[in-house]
Write an enzyme that holds these catalytic residues in place. Structure first.
Site, PDB file in Angstrom:
ATOM      1  CE1 TYR A   9      48.351  31.977  45.310  1.00  0.00           C
ATOM      2  CE2 TYR A   9      47.014  30.229  44.356  1.00  0.00           C
ATOM      3  CZ  TYR A   9      47.245  31.572  44.586  1.00  0.00           C
ATOM      4  OH  TYR A   9      46.365  32.511  44.095  1.00  0.00           O
ATOM      5  NE  ARG A  59      40.531  37.253  37.209  1.00  0.00           N
ATOM      6  CZ  ARG A  59      41.209  36.126  37.441  1.00  0.00           C
ATOM      7  NH1 ARG A  59      42.531  36.124  37.446  1.00  0.00           N
ATOM      8  NH2 ARG A  59      40.567  35.007  37.678  1.00  0.00           N
ATOM      9  NE  ARG A  98      45.302  36.084  49.256  1.00  0.00           N
ATOM     10  CZ  ARG A  98      45.713  36.114  47.986  1.00  0.00           C
ATOM     11  NH1 ARG A  98      46.448  37.124  47.557  1.00  0.00           N
ATOM     12  NH2 ARG A  98      45.417  35.148  47.146  1.00  0.00           N
ATOM     13  CD  GLU A 140      50.597  35.421  37.547  1.00  0.00           C
ATOM     14  OE1 GLU A 140      50.369  34.195  37.691  1.00  0.00           O
ATOM     15  OE2 GLU A 140      50.620  36.219  38.488  1.00  0.00           O
ATOM     16  CE1 TYR A 183      39.926  31.701  38.951  1.00  0.00           C
ATOM     17  CE2 TYR A 183      41.809  31.409  40.394  1.00  0.00           C
ATOM     18  CZ  TYR A 183      41.255  31.942  39.250  1.00  0.00           C
ATOM     19  OH  TYR A 183      42.023  32.691  38.416  1.00  0.00           O
TER      20      TYR A 183
HETATM   21  C1  3EB Z   1      45.240  33.530  38.603  1.00  0.00           C
HETATM   22  O1  3EB Z   1      44.692  34.223  37.762  1.00  0.00           O
HETATM   23  C2  3EB Z   1      46.751  33.476  38.574  1.00  0.00           C
HETATM   24  O2  3EB Z   1      46.867  34.913  44.806  1.00  0.00           O
HETATM   25  O3  3EB Z   1      47.067  37.082  44.865  1.00  0.00           O
HETATM   26  C3  3EB Z   1      47.202  36.101  39.972  1.00  0.00           C
HETATM   27  C4  3EB Z   1      47.097  37.271  40.702  1.00  0.00           C
HETATM   28  C5  3EB Z   1      47.247  34.878  40.629  1.00  0.00           C
HETATM   29  C6  3EB Z   1      47.029  37.237  42.106  1.00  0.00           C
HETATM   30  C7  3EB Z   1      47.005  35.995  44.246  1.00  0.00           C
HETATM   31  C8  3EB Z   1      47.203  34.854  42.038  1.00  0.00           C
HETATM   32  C9  3EB Z   1      47.079  36.024  42.763  1.00  0.00           C
HETATM   33  O4  3EB Z   1      44.616  32.869  39.459  1.00  0.00           O
HETATM   34  C10 3EB Z   1      47.396  33.608  39.889  1.00  0.00           C
END
Ligand code: 3EB
Length: 303
Positions: free
Chosen positions: A101, A174, A108, A290, A161
């Site tokens: 991942y 989001r 990306r 999720e 992050y």
């Molecule tokens: C998170 O909140 C959970 O890598 O495109 C959620 C939505 C998550 C999209 C992405 C990853 C992605 O980090 C994981």
């Protein structure tokens, strides 16, 4: 495109129908040696196909996203609306390397960086496990600019992050809201909710506790779409959980299906026919569940 999202214990493939404006002009095509296909329909375009290979995750994901973004720029689809990324062996860490991942996120992110796409242009997204052999997915973009990417004050933007979650942060918002056009015509609200998990700030909450993870993620969703979210208050818009057309519920352990379903029906009053469950791995190995979803309410009838 077939994307297997179920383990062998419940091997039912999932068919998704996409509807567009039937009056709009249509054109189809493919890029990267038919690795990726697209359908243009009026102001919108849908890309689908292979987004990477497990042999060289970073390079192949970079190549796929770079080719998509190149095509979008050439054709004038300047707004990224929503993307889905289905990643096999998502939590696997090959020897001497980073997790699949995180490697995907790197490729990306480098493609977005290289094309000058800043964090405020990143679309709502899902990045989730799958039972495919390659990384696959789809992406919607638009020629229109009337979309707003929304962040959640309860959560760190994913693109911020810290490095412990990977060398390049995940590139997504989001949620993405379609702004209602004025012209005296109420179109109703259209909203794409990204995959939402039990994360506060940047930290996973309640590792090992699927009930509390579900509560935390549902509170994240409720806050994101409410008028407590300043980005929505500013638009004079807010939404409710009952406005969703559907939710996709990704869950890691088959044994948790019953409790997740029960809590969504009873505690959160979600109608059973709106829920679609998929038993897959989730991008952080401590995340157990999720949810993503769509709002497409038609709005008040025209007078
Ligand atoms: C998170 O909140 C959970 O890598 O495109 C959620 C939505 C998550 C999209 C992405 C990853 C992605 O980090 C994981």
């Amino acid at each position: 495109m077939g994307i297997s999202m179920q383990s062998d214990s419940c091997a039912v493939d999932f068919v998704e129908n996409w509807n567009g404006d039937s009056g709009a002009e249509t054109s189809i095509g493919s890029i990267l040696d038919e690795q990726l296909h697209y359908i243009e329909l009026g102001d919108e375009i849908l890309f689908f196909g292979q987004l990477g290979r497990l042999e060289d995750v970073e390079a192949s994901s970079f190549q796929a996203y770079n080719a998509i973004l190149d095509t979008l720029q050439q054709k004038g689809f300047h707004t990224l609306v929503r993307s889905w990324n289905f990643i096999p062996q998502i939590n696997h860490c090959p020897e001497g390397a980073i997790e699949i991942y995180q490697d995907f996120c790197k490729g990306r992110a480098l493609a977005f960086d290289g094309r000058g796409i800043d964090e405020f242009q990143l679309p709502a997204a899902t990045g989730i496990g799958a039972y495919t052999t390659a990384i696959t997915g789809y992406l919607v973009a638009s020629k229109r600019a009337d979309y707003l990417h929304v962040e959640n004050p309860l959560q760190s933007p994913a693109y911020k992050y810290p490095p412990k979650y990977g060398p390049k942060s995940p590139s997504f918002a989001r949620g993405t809201l379609h702004l209602e056009s004025g012209h005296g015509r109420a179109q109703g609200t259209r909203f794409f909710l990204s995959g939402t998990a039990s994360i506060r700030g940047a930290e996973t909450m309640w590792p090992g506790d699927v009930r509390r993870q579900l509560t935390t993620l549902m509170e994240n969703i409720r806050y994101l779409i409410s008028d407590e979210n300043p980005q929505l208050a500013q638009q004079g818009t807010s939404m409710n959980l009952e406005d969703f057309d559907h939710f996709k519920v990704y869950f890691r352990h088959a044994k948790d299906y019953d409790i997740i379903r029960k809590l969504l029906l009873e505690d959160w009053q979600i109608a059973a026919d709106k829920l679609h469950f998929m038993n897959v791995d989730i991008c952080r190995s401590d995340l157990l569940v999720e949810l993503e979803g769509c709002i497409n309410s038609s709005g008040p009838a025209e007078i």
